[in-house]
Design an enzyme around this catalytic site. Structure first.
Site, PDB file in Angstrom:
ATOM      1  N   ASP B 210      12.875 -24.512  31.954  1.00  0.00           N
ATOM      2  CA  ASP B 210      11.918 -23.786  32.441  1.00  0.00           C
ATOM      3  C   ASP B 210      10.680 -24.662  32.678  1.00  0.00           C
ATOM      4  O   ASP B 210      10.036 -25.026  31.451  1.00  0.00           O
ATOM      5  CB  ASP B 210      11.699 -22.488  31.769  1.00  0.00           C
ATOM      6  CG  ASP B 210      10.937 -21.718  32.585  1.00  0.00           C
ATOM      7  OD1 ASP B 210       9.922 -22.168  33.412  1.00  0.00           O
ATOM      8  OD2 ASP B 210      10.929 -20.239  32.391  1.00  0.00           O
ATOM      9  N   HIS B 302      14.885 -19.803  43.358  1.00  0.00           N
ATOM     10  CA  HIS B 302      13.533 -19.876  42.908  1.00  0.00           C
ATOM     11  C   HIS B 302      13.106 -21.167  42.857  1.00  0.00           C
ATOM     12  O   HIS B 302      11.760 -21.508  43.190  1.00  0.00           O
ATOM     13  CB  HIS B 302      13.884 -19.391  41.215  1.00  0.00           C
ATOM     14  CG  HIS B 302      12.468 -19.526  40.562  1.00  0.00           C
ATOM     15  ND1 HIS B 302      11.263 -18.544  40.697  1.00  0.00           N
ATOM     16  CD2 HIS B 302      11.852 -20.693  39.799  1.00  0.00           C
ATOM     17  CE1 HIS B 302      10.428 -18.869  39.886  1.00  0.00           C
ATOM     18  NE2 HIS B 302      10.402 -20.021  39.412  1.00  0.00           N
TER      19      HIS B 302
END
Lengths: 391, 391
Positions: B210, B302
């Site tokens: 992330d 995403h």
């Protein structure tokens, strides 16, 4: 991202250095460009005892208590212990446990340990209860909340890295789902490393050095204090754990002068030394009096009342984890008090009763949770947790 | 206590080693018996920018939002900023801040940083609001809770050690008491160190790498993305921070197959590489199609929707902190999403709107808190935070 390395990035370098040092103070070449030796921060899950017990307090830990489902009998509990034993081995090794849905969160070299305990009610299923393993009586100063008390099973994970703790606990709780359901969770943290990188005892959120009075790991005193040597056969080399959630009123504590604080504790805040000494591990002089004839370590000071010499020589091995609990904008702070002893009733309970009756710290602390567990001995590669009880 | 050193104990050795390495890959003698060099883990509180912003994500961090008391005017806010600036310097140095009631909890070498922000309402007092600094509009998927939203002031402390974070925040909140009152607190953790001790991007609790898409610190792209260069004079070299508390439904996520998870993200879970590449930092190929003619990086993935090329080249610099929130026996998990950009309305809002409209991850994530702050530029030894705004 920047030139500043993190602790564990530095520690990557240190891994190699430590290997050299272990080989006898060797000379170690350090080169930022060269591949670094992976550091060795895995703790074997096997052994005579569950490995975290005699180890240092982890930086992060989570404790989860679970209650057995009504249908979980002795055989089912044995299946859970086999499952958990497999999980424990994988997690200690930094490998995902079987069925792990987020296998990438299993990382090696974070000193991950898992400790498992059995609450008093488990022995209604199995028999062979360790003597003295009963819920503690409610003390006068206790304000116990069901949300933090009791439990049939305990699983406690500690590591250097909080992500690893959360990941491991999730796996262990998921695997327990057919057998047991979570009752409470407590998360804590501790710092047992000084600014110079050396080990220290660590401090609670009152700022007190906390844990100085422990028997030293590896001494006969430690072994005698912690490991069970009588009672049921399966429990030899096991121990018990008392978990007490102690709320600390930091604001009220802050209103005291430092000498009032030190008188309540019986130790100097800056060093942790007894008020009759100058270094943390100096022996207490419980007879010493000041110029006015008052005891230097006061009658109701925590250091005196918790000292083994005033407890018929009975000792405990205690650790603590600081906690904070937020309720919207307000914060509660405290200590997850952890005490190991061979026998709860024989060693811990008399001490607890004495502290409840008179400890000066009772004015600023309130116990809001209490639980006791038997921690089975360790297991080996060809075996599993508590197999002697549950086979 | 045992022979096993902790990370920071190893790091004590590493401190010396790292100094040697910094001097050019030197040979360093390591001797367990000799006094160790104290490691250098202090981060200067001074500088052109607040120092944590471009630094790595801390292992532990706490964010506290506060609301100004009605009587706090511009002059009073200036007094608070002077007070906080003094605190920040002391805490970064491992010294107790003035008036500290638990001075022993201030320890050096834990890489402690403090970051301060000003919410939109502050500029009703002061004028000179950075353009675009407004509370974000509520998105279709948002389920905002007042408990995690808004705030006039932000203080964020990060460090290698959780005790130090708690201690520093307590001091800063106590000093703010005459001026402001806490509105919410959020505590998070991150692991940006791989098992081999090298820096890594880190993973959220879905297991995803992330933060890969960030501009690299120190590049013109980073500077242009993060630091304000127009707008009011006092805000040059400052930035903004968006804080979004994103609840993640781990159980529902677990029910997906790995390929469903990877399709939602647009990246491989094991490495973080885009589905069109093989290494984490490989550039995305947004045109690539599979044998069936489908886009490899899906339309609603995403990775595609958050890529700067589909956002008119607008970028952000984002970090995240994992969080867990216990409600008795149940646990909520998620991410404290942190995004830096020179201009919230110009850079972040279009991206947020695009993700809200279509992001595949919306099925398993819900934003429950939202706040925006202007982070003043850094200060020097002869000055204080936001003095150009508040003098």
């Amino acid at each position: 991202m920047t030139g500043r390395p993190s602790r564990r990035q530095l520690f990557g370098v240190a891994g190699a250095a430590a290997v050299g040092a272990a080989a006898g103070g060797a000379i170690v070449a350090v080169d930022n460009e060269a591949p670094q030796q992976p550091p060795v921060r895995a703790i074997s899950p096997y052994g005579e005892h569950q490995p975290a017990i005699a180890g240092p307090t982890p930086e992060h830990a989570e404790l989860v208590a679970l209650n057995l489902l009504p249908e979980t009998d002795k055989a089912a509990l044995g299946r859970l212990m086999r499952l958990w034993s497999d999980d424990i081995v994988a997690l200690a090794d930094g490998r995902p446990a079987p069925g792990d849905s987020t296998p990438e969160l299993a990382v090696a070299n974070v000193a991950l340990t898992t400790t498992v305990g059995l609450g008093p009610r488990v022995f209604e299923l199995t028999g062979h209860k360790p003597p003295g393993l009963d819920d503690l009586p409610v003390m006068r100063h206790d304000r116990l909340e069901p949300a933090w008390s009791g439990g049939d099973l305990l699983v406690m994970v500690g590591a250097d890295d909080a992500v690893s703790v959360v990941h491991a606990v999730r796996r262990l709780v998921a695997d327990a789902k057919p057998f047991a359901t979570p009752l409470w969770r407590q998360t804590g943290f501790w710092n047992s490393t000084g600014a110079d990188g050396r080990p220290v005892t660590g401090r609670n959120l009152f700022g007190q050095v906390d844990g100085t009075g422990n028997p030293a790991v590896g001494t006969p005193d430690f072994d005698h204090t912690v490991w069970s040597s009588d009672g049921p056969e399966w429990f030899r080399r096991g121990t018990t754990l008392v978990v007490r959630r102690i709320r600390m009123n930091l604001d009220a504590w802050d209103e005291l002068t430092r000498s009032e604080q030190e008188r309540a504790v019986g130790r100097t805040l800056s060093t942790g030394a007894p008020l009759t000494g100058s270094a943390e591990h100096d022996e207490l002089d419980l007879q010493a009096r000041d110029a006015d004839g008052r005891l230097v370590i006061a009658e109701n000071s925590h250091a005196r009342l918790s000292h083994h010499s005033v407890n018929d020589g009975r000792r405990i091995f205690r650790k603590g984890l600081n906690y904070v609990q937020d309720n919207g904008p307000t914060r509660e702070s405290g200590l997850i008090f952890l005490s190991h002893q061979a026998d709860v009733a024989g060693q811990f309970l008399p001490l607890l009763a004495r502290l409840d009756a008179a400890d000066a710290l009772n004015d600023w602390t309130t116990t809001i949770g209490s639980a006791v567990f038997a921690l089975p001995p360790g297991f080996q590669a060809d075996s599993w947790l508590a197999h002697e009880l549950l086979s």
